[in-house]
Design a protein around this motif. Structure first.
Motif, PDB file in Angstrom:
ATOM      1  N   LYS A  58       3.375  -6.452  19.418  1.00  0.00           N
ATOM      2  CA  LYS A  58       4.163  -5.998  18.268  1.00  0.00           C
ATOM      3  C   LYS A  58       4.394  -4.491  18.373  1.00  0.00           C
ATOM      4  N   ARG A  59       5.483  -4.053  17.774  1.00  0.00           N
ATOM      5  CA  ARG A  59       5.743  -2.616  17.680  1.00  0.00           C
ATOM      6  C   ARG A  59       6.239  -2.324  16.274  1.00  0.00           C
ATOM      7  N   VAL A  60       5.534  -1.418  15.590  1.00  0.00           N
ATOM      8  CA  VAL A  60       5.855  -1.079  14.203  1.00  0.00           C
ATOM      9  C   VAL A  60       6.429   0.343  14.161  1.00  0.00           C
ATOM     10  N   HIS A  61       7.637   0.455  13.610  1.00  0.00           N
ATOM     11  CA  HIS A  61       8.306   1.751  13.476  1.00  0.00           C
ATOM     12  C   HIS A  61       8.028   2.296  12.081  1.00  0.00           C
ATOM     13  N   LEU A  62       7.315   3.418  12.011  1.00  0.00           N
ATOM     14  CA  LEU A  62       7.006   4.053  10.734  1.00  0.00           C
ATOM     15  C   LEU A  62       7.871   5.308  10.593  1.00  0.00           C
ATOM     16  N   ILE A  63       8.714   5.331   9.569  1.00  0.00           N
ATOM     17  CA  ILE A  63       9.636   6.441   9.339  1.00  0.00           C
ATOM     18  C   ILE A  63       9.502   6.899   7.885  1.00  0.00           C
ATOM     19  N   ASP A  64       9.244   8.185   7.690  1.00  0.00           N
ATOM     20  CA  ASP A  64       9.170   8.750   6.336  1.00  0.00           C
ATOM     21  C   ASP A  64       8.271   7.940   5.406  1.00  0.00           C
ATOM     22  N   GLY A  65       7.152   7.472   5.942  1.00  0.00           N
ATOM     23  CA  GLY A  65       6.158   6.816   5.105  1.00  0.00           C
ATOM     24  C   GLY A  65       6.385   5.348   4.836  1.00  0.00           C
ATOM     25  N   VAL A 122       0.821  -1.205   0.000  1.00  0.00           N
ATOM     26  CA  VAL A 122       0.000   0.000   0.000  1.00  0.00           C
ATOM     27  C   VAL A 122       0.860   1.262   0.000  1.00  0.00           C
ATOM     28  N   SER A 123       0.533   2.149  -0.934  1.00  0.00           N
ATOM     29  CA  SER A 123       1.144   3.472  -0.987  1.00  0.00           C
ATOM     30  C   SER A 123       0.031   4.512  -1.051  1.00  0.00           C
ATOM     31  N   TYR A 124       0.356   5.709  -0.600  1.00  0.00           N
ATOM     32  CA  TYR A 124      -0.607   6.811  -0.669  1.00  0.00           C
ATOM     33  C   TYR A 124       0.146   8.083  -1.047  1.00  0.00           C
ATOM     34  N   GLU A 125      -0.287   8.703  -2.141  1.00  0.00           N
ATOM     35  CA  GLU A 125       0.396   9.872  -2.683  1.00  0.00           C
ATOM     36  C   GLU A 125      -0.609  11.002  -2.877  1.00  0.00           C
ATOM     37  N   VAL A 126      -0.209  12.210  -2.519  1.00  0.00           N
ATOM     38  CA  VAL A 126      -1.040  13.406  -2.705  1.00  0.00           C
ATOM     39  C   VAL A 126      -0.175  14.512  -3.288  1.00  0.00           C
ATOM     40  N   ASP A 127      -0.637  15.091  -4.402  1.00  0.00           N
ATOM     41  CA  ASP A 127       0.091  16.212  -5.031  1.00  0.00           C
ATOM     42  C   ASP A 127       1.571  15.891  -5.234  1.00  0.00           C
ATOM     43  N   ASN A 128       1.816  14.707  -5.788  1.00  0.00           N
ATOM     44  CA  ASN A 128       3.186  14.238  -6.077  1.00  0.00           C
ATOM     45  C   ASN A 128       4.042  14.060  -4.829  1.00  0.00           C
ATOM     46  N   ARG A 129       3.402  14.006  -3.675  1.00  0.00           N
ATOM     47  CA  ARG A 129       4.134  13.765  -2.415  1.00  0.00           C
ATOM     48  C   ARG A 129       3.733  12.395  -1.891  1.00  0.00           C
ATOM     49  N   ILE A 176       3.145   9.963   0.820  1.00  0.00           N
ATOM     50  CA  ILE A 176       2.912   9.961   2.263  1.00  0.00           C
ATOM     51  C   ILE A 176       3.235   8.593   2.856  1.00  0.00           C
ATOM     52  N   LEU A 177       2.802   7.537   2.163  1.00  0.00           N
ATOM     53  CA  LEU A 177       3.100   6.162   2.562  1.00  0.00           C
ATOM     54  C   LEU A 177       3.628   5.408   1.352  1.00  0.00           C
ATOM     55  N   LYS A 178       4.595   4.532   1.579  1.00  0.00           N
ATOM     56  CA  LYS A 178       5.206   3.811   0.450  1.00  0.00           C
ATOM     57  C   LYS A 178       5.383   2.332   0.781  1.00  0.00           C
ATOM     58  N   ASP A 179       4.721   1.494  -0.029  1.00  0.00           N
ATOM     59  CA  ASP A 179       4.904   0.032   0.025  1.00  0.00           C
ATOM     60  C   ASP A 179       4.766  -0.528   1.443  1.00  0.00           C
ATOM     61  N   ILE A 180       3.619  -0.248   2.053  1.00  0.00           N
ATOM     62  CA  ILE A 180       3.342  -0.755   3.396  1.00  0.00           C
ATOM     63  C   ILE A 180       2.797  -2.177   3.308  1.00  0.00           C
ATOM     64  N   ASN A 181       3.420  -3.089   4.041  1.00  0.00           N
ATOM     65  CA  ASN A 181       2.947  -4.469   4.146  1.00  0.00           C
ATOM     66  C   ASN A 181       2.827  -4.818   5.626  1.00  0.00           C
ATOM     67  N   LEU A 182       1.630  -5.267   6.013  1.00  0.00           N
ATOM     68  CA  LEU A 182       1.399  -5.544   7.424  1.00  0.00           C
ATOM     69  C   LEU A 182       0.249  -6.540   7.548  1.00  0.00           C
ATOM     70  N   SER A 183       0.407  -7.501   8.445  1.00  0.00           N
ATOM     71  CA  SER A 183      -0.650  -8.478   8.716  1.00  0.00           C
ATOM     72  C   SER A 183      -1.072  -8.356  10.173  1.00  0.00           C
ATOM     73  N   ILE A 184      -2.390  -8.275  10.383  1.00  0.00           N
ATOM     74  CA  ILE A 184      -2.942  -8.153  11.720  1.00  0.00           C
ATOM     75  C   ILE A 184      -3.888  -9.327  11.961  1.00  0.00           C
ATOM     76  N   ASN A 185      -3.668 -10.032  13.075  1.00  0.00           N
ATOM     77  CA  ASN A 185      -4.505 -11.173  13.433  1.00  0.00           C
ATOM     78  C   ASN A 185      -5.413 -10.841  14.608  1.00  0.00           C
ATOM     79  N   LYS A 186      -6.394 -11.701  14.852  1.00  0.00           N
ATOM     80  CA  LYS A 186      -7.292 -11.515  15.984  1.00  0.00           C
ATOM     81  C   LYS A 186      -6.482 -11.426  17.271  1.00  0.00           C
ATOM     82  N   GLY A 187      -6.826 -10.441  18.101  1.00  0.00           N
ATOM     83  CA  GLY A 187      -6.180 -10.300  19.402  1.00  0.00           C
ATOM     84  C   GLY A 187      -4.804  -9.682  19.378  1.00  0.00           C
TER      85      GLY A 187
END
Length: 216
Positions: free
Chosen positions: A200-207, A7-14, A16-27
Motif C-alpha cells: 500500500k502507499r498512502v499519500h498524506l497532504i496538508d494533514g 482522527v484529527s490532531y490540533e495544536v494552538d488552533n492549527r 495538523i491532521l484532519k479526519d484520518i481513517n486507515l486500517s492496517i492488517n497483519k503483514g
C-alpha cells in the motif's frame, strides 16, 4: 490489527491532521509519503501513543488506545525515529537496553546475528559507539529496535543515511518481518523506495489522506 477512525490532531488552533481513517492488517507494508509538514511524523507519534488525538480514536486489536497500558502498547507498536540517540557507551549496552526495560536476559546470540544482518559484524559487542559513522549508528538503532519483534513497526526515514548496499540489507531484514506477520508503516521521501515491496502507499497532504493506493 490497527484501526484509525476519524482522527484529527490540533495544536494552538492549527489543524495538523484532519479526519484520518486507515486500517492496517497483519503483514501489511505501507509506505507513507507526502511533502514536509504534511503530518506524517505527527501520525506516527499518535500511533506510538506519544500524543493523543484531539478527535477520533485509534484501536489496537479492537481495543481503544486509551484503555491499554501505555508501556505494554509501546512494546507491541515500535517506533524508530529518523534520528534515534544511542547511549555513548558500547554497542552491547545499546542492544541490551530493550531486554533491560523488559527485565529479561540479554540475548547476545541474537545481537550478533542482527549486527551481521545490518552489515556490522566486523565490530565487537564491546566496541565503543563513539567510533561509529552516522550510517553505522543508524544501523545500530535499527538492530536495537529489532532485538524484540513488535507486531507493528513504524519507521521514519529509517535508511536515509545509508548507502545502497546497506539500505538493501536493512530493507531485506525489515520486509522479512512482514512475511512473519509484522505490519510495517514506513515514512519515506524516496519515490523509488515507496514503490518497492510495499503493498500500500498512502499519500498524506496538508494533514489529510489524499489517496491510498494498493500496489500489490
Amino acid at each position: 490489527m490497527l484501526e484509525i477512525k476519524n482522527v484529527s490532531y490540533e495544536v494552538d488552533n492549527r489543524m495538523i491532521l484532519k479526519d484520518i481513517n486507515l486500517s492496517i492488517n497483519k503483514g501489511d507494508t505501507v509506505a507513507i509519503i507526502g511533502p514536509s509538514g504534511s503530518g506524517k511524523s505527527t501520525l506516527f507519534r499518535l500511533l506510538s501513543n506519544l500524543i493523543s488525538p484531539t478527535k477520533g480514536s485509534i484501536y489496537y486489536n479492537n481495543k481503544e488506545y486509551e484503555s491499554l497500558n501505555p508501556e505494554e502498547l509501546r512494546m507491541k507498536v515500535s517506533y524508530l525515529l529518523q534520528q534515534s540517540d544511542l547511549f555513548d557507551s558500547t554497542i552491547e549496552d545499546n542492544l541490551a537496553f530493550p531486554s533491560q526495560i523488559r527485565e529479561k536476559s540479554f540475548d547476545k546470540k541474537k545481537a550478533k546475528c542482527l549486527l551481521k544482518t545490518v552489515g556490522l559484524d566486523h565490530y565487537r559487542l564491546d566496541s565503543k559507539v563513539q567510533r561509529l559513522s552516522g550510517g553505522e549508528r543508524q544501523r545500530i538503532t535499527i538492530a536495537r529496535q529489532l532485538m524484540y519483534t513488535p507486531e507493528i513497526l513504524l519507521l521514519d526515514e529509517a535508511t536515509s543515511a545509508l548507502d545502497t548496499q546497506n539500505r538493501n540489507k536493512v530493507e531485506e531484514l525489515i520486509f522479512n518481518l512482514a512475511n512473519k506477520g509484522v505490519a510495517i508503516l514506513w515514512i519515506t521521501h524516496s519515490k523509488d523506495q515507496s514503490l518497492r515491496r510495499f503493498n500500500k502507499r498512502v499519500h498524506l497532504i496538508d494533514g489529510h489522506i489524499e489517496k491510498e493506493e494498493v500496489l500489490q
